[in-house]
Design an enzyme around this catalytic site. Sequence first.
Site, PDB file in Angstrom:
ATOM      1  CD  GLU A  94      44.278  72.902 -73.642  1.00 16.26           C
ATOM      2  OE1 GLU A  94      45.131  72.496 -72.838  1.00 16.26           O
ATOM      3  OE2 GLU A  94      43.161  72.352 -73.786  1.00 16.26           O
ATOM      4  CB  CYS A 147      41.899  71.952 -70.586  1.00 16.71           C
ATOM      5  SG  CYS A 147      41.218  70.443 -71.316  1.00 16.71           S
ATOM      6  CE  LYS A 200      45.946  71.982 -68.892  1.00 11.84           C
ATOM      7  NZ  LYS A 200      45.696  71.151 -70.110  1.00 11.84           N
TER       8      LYS A 200
END
Length: 318
Positions: free
Chosen positions: A46, A171, A137
């Site tokens: 990430e 995540c 994201k």
Amino acid sequence: MEQQKVKVGVVQAAPSLLDKQSAFKQIAAYAGEARRQGVELLVFPEVFVSGYPRGMTFGNRIGSRTAEGREDFRRYSEGAMTIPGEDTELLGSIAAEHGLYLIVGALERDQEFSGATLYNSIVYMGPDGRLLGKHRKLIPTAAERLLWGQGDGSTLTVIQTPFGRIGGLICWENYMPLARTAMYAKGIDILITPTADARDTWQSTIRHIACEGRCYVLSSNQFATKSLYPKDLASFAELEQMDEVLSRGGSAIVGPLGEYRVEPVYGREALLVAELDMLQIAESRFDFDVVGHYSRPDVFQLHVNESTQSNVFFKSSL
């Protein structure tokens, strides 16, 4: 699917924070090593470009911000990349040189409007150097929302390869059941999960997802230390009491029945490599296909909006 087996690699490392060139240098080095080991698909953590700013507050308190925090944010934003742009061309040249699919977590700068909004993104490069897509994201977690905007459904990207369909969630997006369901419905075979979560519970998450989606899961986290942070940060003093190891890692590769193909690695940089038998995906779905014979569309339905969202529309007058 034409190719039965594929060798994949997962990188566990971190660049010098705010240093884009450090990130690209490591990407090139790991890509070379991975290819020497026969890897065809390589995953980085990430926001590998240009680092996950763990522990930094950017001078933010409820109701106030500091001048030092604004300075640090400006420096952080200078490490962002545009997708597409010169930086993706550089990633493409690395991917093409080594003939592999290159999947990199990146700090992305908005190109549509002000250029000030940043996104936590995944960029996908093909073995011919082409930009294949990106994913933003959907929900930055907790204080991350100060740094990154929210992605929309237009970047729920899944890419067809000779060995199956690949795509990713970042995540804690992987804790969103409906986001996972959307990816399963797109026929995902290899789910990429770049993360900053080094807790033991993350391992439960990726093993559950592999078993639920009957897919391979490639989880990549940074091994990061405080020594990677520039000492001239305006707010560096707030980091002085933190431990030297900021992220212990925990990268792993999981098979479609939830079993480890490569167990999690902690406390060091690493390149994890495994050969995946893609025929095992069909075998694993014999008794459970989460969006197929084990679904109940007469009871449950998911509607996904994949259109690009904007709050500004320009219309030319006649």
